[in-house]
Scaffold this motif. Structure first.
Motif, short mmCIF file in Angstrom:
data_model
loop_
_atom_site.label_atom_id
_atom_site.label_comp_id
_atom_site.label_asym_id
_atom_site.label_seq_id
_atom_site.Cartn_x
_atom_site.Cartn_y
_atom_site.Cartn_z
N PHE A 112 -27.68 14.55 -40.17
CA PHE A 112 -27.87 13.11 -39.97
C PHE A 112 -26.58 12.34 -40.22
CE2 PHE A 112 -29.65 8.87 -41.21
CZ PHE A 112 -30.27 8.59 -40.01
N TYR A 113 -25.87 12.73 -41.30
CA TYR A 113 -24.59 12.10 -41.61
C TYR A 113 -23.58 12.39 -40.50
CZ TYR A 113 -20.71 10.31 -44.42
OH TYR A 113 -19.65 9.58 -44.87
N ASP A 114 -23.62 13.62 -39.97
CA ASP A 114 -22.71 14.00 -38.89
C ASP A 114 -23.00 13.21 -37.62
OD1 ASP A 114 -20.61 15.78 -37.78
OD2 ASP A 114 -22.25 16.56 -36.56
N ASP A 115 -24.28 12.94 -37.36
CA ASP A 115 -24.66 12.14 -36.19
C ASP A 115 -24.08 10.73 -36.26
OD1 ASP A 115 -26.15 14.12 -34.92
OD2 ASP A 115 -27.97 13.61 -36.02
N ILE A 116 -23.94 10.21 -37.48
CA ILE A 116 -23.46 8.84 -37.66
C ILE A 116 -21.94 8.77 -37.82
CG2 ILE A 116 -23.62 6.76 -39.11
CD1 ILE A 116 -26.43 7.74 -39.92
N LYS B 130 -15.62 21.79 -41.97
CA LYS B 130 -15.68 22.39 -43.30
C LYS B 130 -16.77 21.76 -44.16
CE LYS B 130 -10.86 23.94 -43.55
NZ LYS B 130 -9.55 23.80 -44.24
N LEU B 131 -16.88 20.44 -44.13
CA LEU B 131 -17.91 19.75 -44.91
C LEU B 131 -19.30 20.05 -44.36
CD1 LEU B 131 -16.30 16.25 -45.62
CD2 LEU B 131 -16.79 18.07 -47.26
N ILE C 138 -24.28 25.80 -46.42
CA ILE C 138 -24.27 26.84 -47.46
C ILE C 138 -25.08 26.39 -48.68
CG2 ILE C 138 -22.80 28.08 -49.10
CD1 ILE C 138 -20.64 28.13 -46.92
N ILE C 139 -24.95 25.11 -49.06
CA ILE C 139 -25.72 24.58 -50.19
C ILE C 139 -27.22 24.68 -49.90
CG2 ILE C 139 -26.28 22.48 -51.49
CD1 ILE C 139 -23.32 21.66 -51.17
N PHE D 61 -13.37 27.61 -32.75
CA PHE D 61 -14.81 27.75 -32.50
C PHE D 61 -15.50 26.39 -32.39
CE2 PHE D 61 -19.20 28.16 -34.14
CZ PHE D 61 -19.71 28.94 -33.12
N SER D 62 -14.96 25.40 -33.08
CA SER D 62 -15.58 24.07 -33.08
C SER D 62 -15.24 23.28 -31.81
CB SER D 62 -15.12 23.27 -34.30
OG SER D 62 -13.72 23.14 -34.32
#
Length: 377
Positions: free
Chosen positions: A87-91, A97-98, A104-105, A267-268
């Motif tokens: 959700f944070y990535d969408d915004i 890396k983050l 992973i968390i 890859f990204s």
């Protein structure tokens, strides 16, 4: 299949039908929309937070139908972390890396708190503690890998959602065969939530999943499959069955890694060489036909997994046939590289077609001939 399990699907489906368009309107007002890049093909202003509607529908469904325990709670907490990461990535567009750290968390939560780890894994001649450490590493790799594989196939309208529903229904049916109604119910709760979203996401889509939806769905599928599909023992069946069912996104991701490695790309970095892009652009099938074909392929792989319970030989033959056809498609459409055509080259030894690559043109053959000439001099 019990009435309650079927009802769980219907309830989350209806909830999703109500919530998804509402979320879409709010997202557009807030400016949370899908941006174009090298991989995207959409036009117009489309909200990218459909996953929020799926997540809320699923969460309400679990409160109504599921009895929580440590494992369910761990899945819900991990799923929330994965959802928030997406959700944070969408915004704001998180760095890779983050984004990986958040994944992973989420995986560690289900491992440490829920004790959900690859079952039956052991290494010969090594202590159980060492085998357990390797099992944890494989579990993290599995959860992160499947989450990203599901995210990568979210490239055409309805593709990711439809394939996810097929996978979850297969898990549900297989689990019921082994008497695991809990896994079956959990799978159908999520399938229903995705189904309501698919109504608005099928071509032409009025809303997209976004990373919040794709990563959450991938995470849940990965973790549910670690519960064993209802199988009772070995690590082969714990991961073997879901690997077969998820063959389309897994192979697409695997090929993407190889392709970008061959062409020295990150890859990204987005591209238009995924399975769905090849069907749509190289074969000129359009969005709807491309999506329906990949639905059908997923159904066939799912059939392999389910058929294996009753007819191991038949399932194995079907799986090999599908993989051969898959390899032919990869080579014919240059998914990895124009020079990568090993199967077609071998096939041409028997067919002898001028339209297929000749073994005489391959580097290994030329090296052998050159070496033979040097030896003769």
């Amino acid at each position: 299949m019990s009435l309650e399990i079927c009802l769980s699907f219907v309830v989350t489906f209806i909830l999703s039908l109500i919530l998804v368009p509402t979320v879409g309107k709010v997202s557009k007002q807030l400016g949370i929309i899908a941006h174009t890049n090298k991989r995207t093909i959409h036009k117009g202003v489309i909200a990218r937070t459909g996953g929020y509607g799926i997540y809320m529908s699923f969460l309400i469904g679990t409160m109504i139908f599921l009895k929580t325990d440590t494992q369910i709670n761990a899945m819900l907490i991990g799923g929330f972390i994965m959802f928030l990461t997406g959700f944070y990535d969408d915004i704001h567009d998180l760095s890779p890396k983050l984004k990986l750290l958040g994944q992973i968390i989420a995986a560690l939560v289900v491992i440490i708190y829920g004790d959900i780890v690859l079952k039956g894994f052991s290494l010969p001649f090594l202590p159980d503690s060492v085998s357990y450490i390797f099992a944890i590493m494989i579990t993290i790799l599995w959860i992160v890998g499947i989450s990203n594989a599901i995210n990568l196939i979210d490239g055409l309208d309805g593709l990711c959602a439809g394939i996810s529903i097929i996978v979850l229904v297969t898990i549900s049916l297989t689990s019921l065969t082994y008497g695991r109604s809990d896994i079956s119910s959990l799978s159908l709760l999520l399938a229903g939530a995705i189904g309501g979203f698919l109504v608005f996401n099928f071509h032409p889509a009025s809303i997209f999943l976004g990373d919040c939806g794709a990563l959450f769905i991938g995470f849940m599928i990965a973790v549910i499959s670690l519960l064993g599909f209802g199988y009772k023992s070995s690590s082969f069946f714990t991961l073997g069955a879901p690997i077969v069912v998820l063959m389309v996104p897994i192979m697409d991701t695997f090929i993407a890694i190889i392709r970008r490695k061959v062409h020295h790309k990150s890859f990204s970095e987005a591209d238009r060489n995924h399975l769905h892009h090849k069907l749509m652009f190289s074969l000129e099938l359009g969005q709807t036909k491309s999506v329906l074909i990949l639905y059908a392929v997923t159904v066939l792989f799912s059939l392999c997994s389910y058929l294996y319970l009753f007819d191991k030989v038949g399932a194995t033959i079907l799986f090999i046939a599908l993989m051969l056809l898959f390899e032919l498609f990869v080579e014919a459409t240059n998914m990895i590289d124009r020079k990568y055509k090993p199967f077609l080259t071998i096939l041409n030894i028997f067919i002898k077609s001028e339209y297929l690559p000749s073994i005489k043109d391959t580097k290994p053959y030329q090296k052998i001939i050159q070496k033979a000439k040097k030896d003769m001099l």
